[in-house]
Design a protein around this motif. Structure first.
Motif, PDB file in Angstrom:
ATOM      1  N   ARG A   1      62.522 -19.554 -31.536  1.00 43.00           N
ATOM      2  CA  ARG A   1      62.524 -19.260 -32.972  1.00 43.00           C
ATOM      3  C   ARG A   1      63.033 -20.461 -33.773  1.00 43.00           C
ATOM      4  O   ARG A   1      62.493 -20.781 -34.835  1.00 43.00           O
ATOM      5  CB  ARG A   1      63.372 -18.033 -33.247  1.00 43.00           C
ATOM      6  CG  ARG A   1      63.356 -17.605 -34.688  1.00 43.00           C
ATOM      7  CD  ARG A   1      64.079 -16.273 -34.826  1.00 43.00           C
ATOM      8  NE  ARG A   1      63.975 -15.776 -36.158  1.00 43.00           N
ATOM      9  CZ  ARG A   1      62.929 -15.141 -36.653  1.00 43.00           C
ATOM     10  NH1 ARG A   1      61.890 -14.924 -35.895  1.00 43.00           N
ATOM     11  NH2 ARG A   1      62.909 -14.714 -37.895  1.00 43.00           N
ATOM     12  N   VAL A   2      64.051 -21.132 -33.262  1.00 45.97           N
ATOM     13  CA  VAL A   2      64.597 -22.313 -33.944  1.00 45.97           C
ATOM     14  C   VAL A   2      63.542 -23.416 -33.976  1.00 45.97           C
ATOM     15  O   VAL A   2      63.360 -24.085 -35.004  1.00 45.97           O
ATOM     16  CB  VAL A   2      65.903 -22.775 -33.266  1.00 45.97           C
ATOM     17  CG1 VAL A   2      66.357 -24.109 -33.813  1.00 45.97           C
ATOM     18  CG2 VAL A   2      66.983 -21.729 -33.432  1.00 45.97           C
ATOM     19  N   VAL A   3      62.818 -23.596 -32.881  1.00 46.01           N
ATOM     20  CA  VAL A   3      61.765 -24.608 -32.835  1.00 46.01           C
ATOM     21  C   VAL A   3      60.675 -24.282 -33.846  1.00 46.01           C
ATOM     22  O   VAL A   3      60.193 -25.171 -34.570  1.00 46.01           O
ATOM     23  CB  VAL A   3      61.192 -24.733 -31.409  1.00 46.01           C
ATOM     24  CG1 VAL A   3      59.917 -25.548 -31.390  1.00 46.01           C
ATOM     25  CG2 VAL A   3      62.226 -25.340 -30.476  1.00 46.01           C
ATOM     26  N   VAL A   4      60.281 -23.016 -33.922  1.00 48.53           N
ATOM     27  CA  VAL A   4      59.243 -22.606 -34.881  1.00 48.53           C
ATOM     28  C   VAL A   4      59.707 -22.869 -36.310  1.00 48.53           C
ATOM     29  O   VAL A   4      58.945 -23.386 -37.136  1.00 48.53           O
ATOM     30  CB  VAL A   4      58.877 -21.117 -34.680  1.00 48.53           C
ATOM     31  CG1 VAL A   4      58.055 -20.586 -35.839  1.00 48.53           C
ATOM     32  CG2 VAL A   4      58.124 -20.932 -33.375  1.00 48.53           C
ATOM     33  N   LEU A   5      60.960 -22.574 -36.610  1.00 50.78           N
ATOM     34  CA  LEU A   5      61.464 -22.799 -37.962  1.00 50.78           C
ATOM     35  C   LEU A   5      61.563 -24.288 -38.293  1.00 50.78           C
ATOM     36  O   LEU A   5      61.282 -24.691 -39.427  1.00 50.78           O
ATOM     37  CB  LEU A   5      62.813 -22.110 -38.150  1.00 50.78           C
ATOM     38  CG  LEU A   5      62.772 -20.580 -38.146  1.00 50.78           C
ATOM     39  CD1 LEU A   5      64.174 -20.003 -38.248  1.00 50.78           C
ATOM     40  CD2 LEU A   5      61.890 -20.046 -39.249  1.00 50.78           C
ATOM     41  N   VAL A   6      61.925 -25.112 -37.326  1.00 53.23           N
ATOM     42  CA  VAL A   6      61.976 -26.557 -37.560  1.00 53.23           C
ATOM     43  C   VAL A   6      60.568 -27.102 -37.791  1.00 53.23           C
ATOM     44  O   VAL A   6      60.354 -27.928 -38.689  1.00 53.23           O
ATOM     45  CB  VAL A   6      62.682 -27.281 -36.386  1.00 53.23           C
ATOM     46  CG1 VAL A   6      62.491 -28.774 -36.459  1.00 53.23           C
ATOM     47  CG2 VAL A   6      64.158 -26.930 -36.370  1.00 53.23           C
ATOM     48  N   VAL A   7      59.595 -26.628 -37.011  1.00 51.89           N
ATOM     49  CA  VAL A   7      58.210 -27.058 -37.202  1.00 51.89           C
ATOM     50  C   VAL A   7      57.709 -26.610 -38.575  1.00 51.89           C
ATOM     51  O   VAL A   7      57.030 -27.370 -39.278  1.00 51.89           O
ATOM     52  CB  VAL A   7      57.309 -26.530 -36.065  1.00 51.89           C
ATOM     53  CG1 VAL A   7      55.846 -26.704 -36.387  1.00 51.89           C
ATOM     54  CG2 VAL A   7      57.651 -27.222 -34.763  1.00 51.89           C
TER      55      VAL A   7
ATOM     56  N   SER B   1      62.766 -15.744 -43.180  1.00 48.41           N
ATOM     57  CA  SER B   1      63.095 -17.113 -42.786  1.00 48.41           C
ATOM     58  C   SER B   1      61.841 -17.926 -42.496  1.00 48.41           C
ATOM     59  O   SER B   1      61.849 -19.146 -42.639  1.00 48.41           O
ATOM     60  CB  SER B   1      64.014 -17.109 -41.562  1.00 48.41           C
ATOM     61  OG  SER B   1      63.370 -16.481 -40.469  1.00 48.41           O
ATOM     62  N   GLY B   2      60.758 -17.263 -42.125  1.00 50.85           N
ATOM     63  CA  GLY B   2      59.501 -17.948 -41.898  1.00 50.85           C
ATOM     64  C   GLY B   2      58.885 -18.493 -43.165  1.00 50.85           C
ATOM     65  O   GLY B   2      58.110 -19.450 -43.128  1.00 50.85           O
ATOM     66  N   ALA B   3      59.198 -17.914 -44.295  1.00 52.15           N
ATOM     67  CA  ALA B   3      58.740 -18.436 -45.583  1.00 52.15           C
ATOM     68  C   ALA B   3      59.755 -19.407 -46.168  1.00 52.15           C
ATOM     69  O   ALA B   3      59.384 -20.350 -46.861  1.00 52.15           O
ATOM     70  CB  ALA B   3      58.483 -17.293 -46.559  1.00 52.15           C
ATOM     71  N   LEU B   4      61.016 -19.184 -45.880  1.00 55.33           N
ATOM     72  CA  LEU B   4      62.054 -20.042 -46.448  1.00 55.33           C
ATOM     73  C   LEU B   4      62.112 -21.415 -45.783  1.00 55.33           C
ATOM     74  O   LEU B   4      62.430 -22.403 -46.445  1.00 55.33           O
ATOM     75  CB  LEU B   4      63.416 -19.355 -46.346  1.00 55.33           C
ATOM     76  CG  LEU B   4      63.587 -18.113 -47.216  1.00 55.33           C
ATOM     77  CD1 LEU B   4      64.935 -17.457 -46.963  1.00 55.33           C
ATOM     78  CD2 LEU B   4      63.434 -18.466 -48.682  1.00 55.33           C
ATOM     79  N   ALA B   5      61.815 -21.495 -44.495  1.00 56.27           N
ATOM     80  CA  ALA B   5      61.865 -22.793 -43.803  1.00 56.27           C
ATOM     81  C   ALA B   5      60.838 -23.781 -44.365  1.00 56.27           C
ATOM     82  O   ALA B   5      61.205 -24.901 -44.730  1.00 56.27           O
ATOM     83  CB  ALA B   5      61.693 -22.607 -42.299  1.00 56.27           C
ATOM     84  N   PRO B   6      59.544 -23.404 -44.477  1.00 55.17           N
ATOM     85  CA  PRO B   6      58.621 -24.370 -45.074  1.00 55.17           C
ATOM     86  C   PRO B   6      58.888 -24.598 -46.562  1.00 55.17           C
ATOM     87  O   PRO B   6      58.648 -25.689 -47.070  1.00 55.17           O
ATOM     88  CB  PRO B   6      57.241 -23.759 -44.839  1.00 55.17           C
ATOM     89  CG  PRO B   6      57.473 -22.337 -44.589  1.00 55.17           C
ATOM     90  CD  PRO B   6      58.837 -22.235 -43.985  1.00 55.17           C
ATOM     91  N   ALA B   7      59.397 -23.587 -47.257  1.00 56.12           N
ATOM     92  CA  ALA B   7      59.727 -23.770 -48.674  1.00 56.12           C
ATOM     93  C   ALA B   7      60.863 -24.770 -48.832  1.00 56.12           C
ATOM     94  O   ALA B   7      60.847 -25.593 -49.759  1.00 56.12           O
ATOM     95  CB  ALA B   7      60.104 -22.435 -49.303  1.00 56.12           C
TER      96      ALA B   7
END
Length: 150
Positions: A33-39, A85-91
């Motif tokens: 999950r951390v890797v996905v959020l960093v990507v 968090s999936g929307a907040l990371a790229p934002a």
């Protein structure tokens, strides 16, 4: 409570206080999950840079394309992870890139000009990020607790 941790679900109260409804944990910090959020963060920065260049190059169409790309990434990240968090990371990546591009360099160079398109890109991208992070991710209750007449 120990059985809840082993299955990855936690008991929650349903509609009308009915207990025993299982809700999956979606906020656990696993390495994947951390890797996905960093990507997603890095993709957000890339979309921010590309959008900054595109919106200024082809004004009305480029602006719409840049905002659609940002919306697609933010919404796709939220759907991919199943959490905000999936929307907040790229934002966050988008915002960092855009803010860094608005600052001028010592030579006087900058990417954003003081025009309507630049402001629409900044404000529109922030509005799209907020919409994608707050809308459409609520889970429906199970069918057994959704009916009040039972």
């Amino acid at each position: 409570m120990s059985s809840s941790k082993s299955t990855g679900t936690a008991p929650a109260r349903g509609v009308g206080g009915v207990s025993g409804v299982e809700v999956p944990f979606t906020l656990s910090a696993t390495p994947a999950r951390v890797v996905v959020l960093v990507v997603l963060f890095l993709l957000g920065a890339l979309v921010g840079v590309a959008g900054a260049l595109l919106q200024g190059g082809w004004f009305p169409g480029g602006l719409l394309l840049a905002l659609l790309a940002a919306a697609g990434l933010f919404h796709g990240g939220a759907r991919l992870t199943g959490a905000r968090s999936g929307a907040l990371a790229p934002a966050a990546g988008w915002l960092v890139a855009v803010i860094l591009l608005t600052t001028s360099r010592p030579e006087g160079d900058f990417v954003f000009g003081a025009g309507v398109g630049s402001y629409l890109f900044l404000l529109g991208g922030m509005a799209v990020a907020v919409m994608c992070a707050t809308l459409g991710l609520s889970q429906q209750p199970p069918a057994s607790t959704a009916r009040l007449g039972k």
